[in-house]
Design an enzyme around this catalytic site. Structure first.
Site, PDB file in Angstrom:
ATOM      1  N   SER A   1     -41.860 -38.278  33.181  1.00  0.00           N
ATOM      2  CA  SER A   1     -41.303 -39.009  34.325  1.00  0.00           C
ATOM      3  C   SER A   1     -40.116 -38.316  34.975  1.00  0.00           C
ATOM      4  CB  SER A   1     -40.889 -40.417  33.891  1.00  0.00           C
ATOM      5  OG  SER A   1     -42.034 -41.154  33.497  1.00  0.00           O
TER       6      SER A   1
ATOM      7  N   GLU B   1       0.798  -1.226   0.000  1.00  0.00           N
ATOM      8  CA  GLU B   1       0.000   0.000   0.000  1.00  0.00           C
ATOM      9  C   GLU B   1       0.832   1.279   0.000  1.00  0.00           C
ATOM     10  OE1 GLU B   1      -3.353   0.786  -0.118  1.00  0.00           O
ATOM     11  OE2 GLU B   1      -3.628  -1.301  -0.724  1.00  0.00           O
TER      12      GLU B   1
END
Length: 783
Positions: free
Chosen positions: A471, A100
């Site tokens: 249960s 860059e």
């Protein structure tokens, strides 16, 4: 005229033309300089104030973590992790600068060499180049638009010079590397490293640094998730620059070029805890409003990363396996594929762009289908083939006589599951599930999975799913009976009931074994035994007793169906109730959010999670020990016997639960240091199948989770408290050491009348009263 005279005239004319040209150029230059000076004079006073950049604090999302520091969620418009320049690895900085702005530390904001190089390249027909320095990009990112006008470019240049005077080079680079957009909602290199590779910056290889460094030029074009080929091409350009700038030597360059990169799929996570992250988001937003999404707050939950991921995988595995046994419903959709598209044509995989992919149930489009083989393309472009053994569930769709709804043909959108090297054609589960685990000593939630997939269904079944417990509710009724003189060795008649009106309750398997002990009754989950216990107590007394464990009394029926768990509870509430058994009778409040901190690390909220004390006693310790003793038999030789068999340890206690027509399947159980509850069912209640049960569906997921949760945990069985004695091979309350408890129940066809359950100690009675009137147990969060 002689030749010499003609030459003299031509030379004079040329000199005159040259002087005119020079004067014109000088005039143009002067005019240009004047215009530039005027422009500068006009624009300088209009330049924005840049002083705030010296103390810049970007918008940072709300982030959610496990207790051991793994990020499980982020909320905000931007993904960002702000990293000071001193903590950004040199390799990442050098990779970026190489491609860059290689002269970043040499120029003063505008690079004349870069400008000249770009002009020459553009005028000579070479590859078009830009000349923006990193400083110029910072100026543009923070203060300007991207319009291509002379005014904007001049303003950008002036701003760049101004920034270079006001900030150090490192400050400018820090701003850039934390602010720049790098695709996939990620801002800054730290966030991009997590998004694309699931790594921190310091963990990145040169090849990965190069791929990230290539993104600023055009993150949409070179996004490695959406277009890996373009990203790879750009990465090779960056690697070349890194070598030419001596960031890499030749050997490092060659190794980086050939490294196979593993890019994460969109929404891929290391630890799936989306339901918990959403719980945290809701609570923080309720307290702090919109600033929660931009001020960099962090939430630390009580989750343990390894246990959370184990819970996620365990629940999904059992739901996927259950779905594999269901009838074929047909493809999810159909896409039109051109006849000349080859399997590896990118256009094929692109048809799946709008479909939700999954880490396990991969979305794919079929390109060829026959009863013996299906060829399909994944969303990633990978071509796979499904052989006959992977086509069993989908065979109805491969028949030549298949209906339009079921038919699998070219263009069908389906789900594929990889098993080893083979692929299986299956479908997305319709059933849902939940798994929650907590520490019974202080209520800290260690794992919570609210459903199969948060992206498709945000309903949190752990906290919001009120279902019949079946249960799994029975142990609390047994506890009530034991407070009323029924002991584990009491004989109870497991026989049809004749005094319950038109109701004809049966055991789940249709059996009736006659006189059996109370222990055998719970071990075998006998409905008829439990009904007789509720007859003895009376439904109201039995219901009130269970409220002491945290159940909502008003959500339980005031009749004998209470014995079958026909009321309602949530997985979180049930886990809290089993925690009371596990910790010796103390009520604990589930806690999910442990701490909230601000961006500076200051603590905004901290949940106190000390171990439970006697002030939280709900039931006597001897009662919970007796219940635990019965539950240990369930996991050793009863409906959950595979728990101890597969995990190879005796300190497991739990109970299966299966409601009528197998609408709900449960397993709730614990080891003294951790409680876990699993539920499976359909959101719109219907049967899970004639062969389904809590033992076949929920228990395997519980075992898979506990295998991870208990790794390295020493065996720790419940310790007998004061008030119990071991007589004739079983436990009794000490006052009945010589007998006097109810020896049998219902053997003459009638329930024995007995005094109501004695009141607990004052503090426990208070807790019981609160439990009976309180809302359901919810995770403790700041208000």
């Amino acid at each position: 005229m002689s030749d010499s005279e003609q030459a003299s005239i031509s030379a004079t004319a040329a000199r005159t033309w040259l002087r005119r040209l020079l004067r014109a150029l000088l005039g143009m230059s002067a005019a240009g300089l004047l215009a530039l000076a005027v422009g500068v004079a006009v624009l300088l006073p209009q330049l924005p104030d840049t002083s705030s950049l010296a103390h810049y604090q970007p918008k940072q999302p709300l982030r959610v973590f496990t207790a051991d520091g793994v990020e499980i969620g982020g909320f905000g418009a931007e993904k960002r992790t702000y990293v000071p320049i001193g903590q950004i690895p040199k390799l990442m900085k050098d990779s970026l600068l190489a491609v860059e702005d290689s002269r970043f530390y040499e120029h003063s904001g505008i690079d004349p060499i870069g400008v000249l190089r770009a002009v020459v390249a553009n005028l000579t027909g070479g590859r078009q180049q830009g000349a923006s320095t990193i400083t110029q990009q910072v100026a543009r990112t923070f203060f300007l638009t991207r319009e291509r006008t002379l005014k904007r470019k001049l303003t950008e240049a002036l701003l760049s010079l101004k920034l270079e005077r006001e900030l150090s080079k490192d400050q400018i680079l820090e701003l850039y590397m934390n602010q720049i957009y790098l695709g996939a909602r990620s801002y800054g290199f730290a966030a991009a490293a997590q998004t694309y590779f699931g790594k921190t910056l310091i963990e990145l290889t040169p090849a990965e640094c190069a791929m990230l460094a290539g993104l600023p030029q055009n993150p949409a074009f070179a996004n490695p998730i959406k277009n890996f080929e373009r990203a790879k091409a750009r990465q090779l350009v960056v690697l070349g620059r890194m070598r030419s700038q001596s960031v890499l030597n030749d050997a490092q360059y060659e190794a980086a070029k050939t490294q196979k990169l593993s890019v994460r799929r969109l929404n891929e996570m290391d630890v799936h805890a989306e339901y918990v992250a959403e719980m945290a988001r809701q609570q923080v937003f309720a307290k702090y409003g919109e600033q929660a999404y931009s001020s960099g707050m962090s939430v630390v939950t009580t989750l343990r990363a390894d246990e959370q991921q184990a819970a996620y995988k365990a629940l999904r595995r059992t739901l996927i396996e259950h779905e594999s046994r269901q009838v074929w419903r047909g493809p999810e959709d159909h896409e039109e594929l051109d006849a000349d598209w080859a399997n590896d044509d990118p256009a094929v995989s692109q048809t799946l762009a709008d479909y939700l992919d999954d880490e396990e149930l991969r979305v794919a489009v079929v390109t060829a289908a026959s009863p013996k083989q299906v060829t399909a393309v994944l969303a990633t472009g990978e071509v796979v083939r499904v052989e006959p053994k992977g086509l069993r569930q989908a065979q109805p769709g491969l028949s030549p006589k298949a209906s339009t709804k079921l038919k699998i043909s070219r263009g069908a959108v389906v789900r594929l599951l990889q098993q080893g090297k083979d692929w299986v054609l299956t479908q997305w589960p319709e059933a849902e599930g939940a798994l929650v685990a907590l520490d019974p000593r202080n209520g800290e939630v260690r794992a919570l999975v609210g459903g199969f997939d948060f992206r498709r269904n945000q309903f949190n079944h752990v906290t919001q799913g009120w279902r019949q417990p079946g249960s799994s509710y029975k142990p609390f009724l047994y506890g009530a009976a034991m407070e009323n003189g029924v002991m584990p060795e009491t004989l109870v008649n497991d026989a049809p009931l004749t005094d319950v009106g038109n109701w004809d309750p049966q055991n789940a398997d249709g059996s009736a074994d006659g006189p059996i002990t109370l222990r055998q009754g719970l071990t075998k989950s006998k409905n008829l035994v439990t009904i007789r216990l509720v007859q003895l107590l009376g439904p109201q007394a039995a219901r009130d007793w269970t409220a002491r464990f945290g159940f909502d009394a008003d959500k339980q029926p005031d009749n004998l169906t209470l014995a079958l768990g026909s009321g309602s509870t949530t997985p979180l509430q049930l886990a809290g109730a089993y925690a009371v058994i596990a910790n010796g009778g103390l009520r604990v409040s589930p806690v999910v959010i442990k701490r909230i901190t601000n961006v500076g690390g200051g603590v905004e909220f901290e949940a106190p999670t000390p171990p439970a004390t006697e002030e939280q006693r709900a039931v006597p310790a001897r009662n919970t020990f007796m219940i635990g003793s019965l539950l240990q038999s369930v996991t050793a030789m009863g409906t959950a016997a595979r728990a101890q068999a597969q995990l190879g340890r005796p300190d497991l206690y739990g109970k299966t639960g299966t409601t009528n027509d197998v609408v709900d399947a449960w397993f709730a159980g614990f080891q003294p240091r951790i409680v876990a509850v699993v539920w499976l069912g359909y959101d719109t209640p219907r049967s899970l199948g004639s062969h389904a049960s809590g033992a076949s569906l929920a228990l395997p997921a519980w075992i898979d989770f506990m295998r991870v949760a208990l790794k390295g945990t020493p065996v720790q069985e419940l310790t007998p408290p004061d008030g119990v004695v071991h007589v004739n091979g079983d436990w009794r309350y000490s006052e009945w050491a010589e007998g006097g408890f109810i020896p049998s129940l219902g053997l003459d066809g009638q329930a024995i009348s007995r005094a109501l359950i004695p009141a607990p100690p004052a503090s426990a009675a208070s807790d019981a009263a609160e439990a009976a009137s309180a809302p359901s147990a919810e995770a403790s969060v700041p208000h």
